[in-house]
Enzyme design. Structure first.
Site, PDB file in Angstrom:
ATOM      1  N   TYR A   1      14.543   4.274   2.833  1.00  0.00           N
ATOM      2  CA  TYR A   1      14.522   4.269   4.297  1.00  0.00           C
ATOM      3  C   TYR A   1      13.413   3.352   4.799  1.00  0.00           C
ATOM      4  O   TYR A   1      13.630   2.508   5.681  1.00  0.00           O
ATOM      5  CB  TYR A   1      14.307   5.690   4.806  1.00  0.00           C
TER       6      TYR A   1
ATOM      7  N   LYS B   1      13.583  -0.307   6.931  1.00  0.00           N
ATOM      8  CA  LYS B   1      12.944  -0.548   8.221  1.00  0.00           C
ATOM      9  C   LYS B   1      12.015  -1.765   8.159  1.00  0.00           C
ATOM     10  O   LYS B   1      11.861  -2.488   9.151  1.00  0.00           O
ATOM     11  CB  LYS B   1      12.189   0.702   8.688  1.00  0.00           C
TER      12      LYS B   1
END
Length: 230
Positions: free
Chosen positions: A155, A159
């Site tokens: 994750y 990003k």
């Protein structure tokens, strides 16, 4: 009337952004892959604030994105703002040396490629705005400066890459304001009930960028309306 599309707008930060922008008089396209939840969210916003339209869109599916772009083109002649909010954390994303290629790809498909795919599809409608804006919802976990602590590595990497997509889009679209945002640790399904921020606080900078921020503010990573390192 100003128009905005928010992906992942059936709940959490996305729903709050949709609610606040509708309250400011925007025609809000409530983007969601879950049709039932998306329609319910759009209906609730429309009843209270006026113009809200559900848009079925799965940012990880190029056909779904293309269909959604055609649908919006049939309803609106321009788009003023795009909020790429949809994102996922997959189960099992807890150790960089153990996460499978499949789970890593799934995360990147939604969190990094998704916003690029949606921006590409809606760029023609955005170009028809006098002041087009794109806001990518990122995370402090994506910061290269003190961002990595082992939490949800796929994750966080997705990003970091999304911030890279943001600056590339800002360079490619000089008349647009393209920025990414860290909303902070927010009390949502993803953030959990122990998070330090309300959804209203998490949505604030996103709403500001979509509606009031200077048009020449672009290619930045922001938290609490301020430029931060990434």
């Amino acid at each position: 009337m100003k128009t905005v599309l928010i992906t992942g707008a059936n709940k959490g930060i996305g729903h709050e952004v949709a609610r606040q922008l509708a309250a400011k008089g925007f025609h809000v396209f409530v983007g969601a892959r879950n049709a039932k939840a998306g329609r319910k969210a759009a209906d609730e916003i429309a009843k209270k604030y006026g113009k809200a339209t559900f848009l079925e869109i799965d940012v990880a599916d190029s056909d779904s994105v293309a269909t959604a772009a055609r649908e919006v083109t049939n309803i609106a002649d321009h788009l003023d703002a795009l909020v790429n909010n949809a994102g996922i954390i997959v189960d099992g994303d807890n150790a960089i040396l153990k996460i499978s290629d499949e789970l890593f790809r799934k995360t990147l498909e939604t969190n990094t490629l998704g916003p690029l795919r949606v921006t590409r599809a809606f760029a023609p409608l955005l170009r028809k705005s006098k002041a087009p804006r794109v806001i990518n919802v990122s995370s402090g976990g994506g910061q290269l400066s003190d961002g990595a602590d082992g939490w949800a590595p796929a994750y966080c990497i997705s990003k970091t890459a999304l911030n890279g997509v943001t600056v590339q889009l800002a360079a490619a679209l000089p008349k647009f304001a393209v920025n990414s945002v860290c909303p902070g640790w927010v009390r949502t399904d993803m953030g959990g009930k122990n998070a330090t921020r309300s959804v209203e606080e998490g949505a604030d900078t996103i709403v500001w960028l979509a509606s009031e921020a200077p048009q020449d503010l672009t290619g930045k990573f922001l938290r609490d309306r301020k430029d931060i390192a990434w």
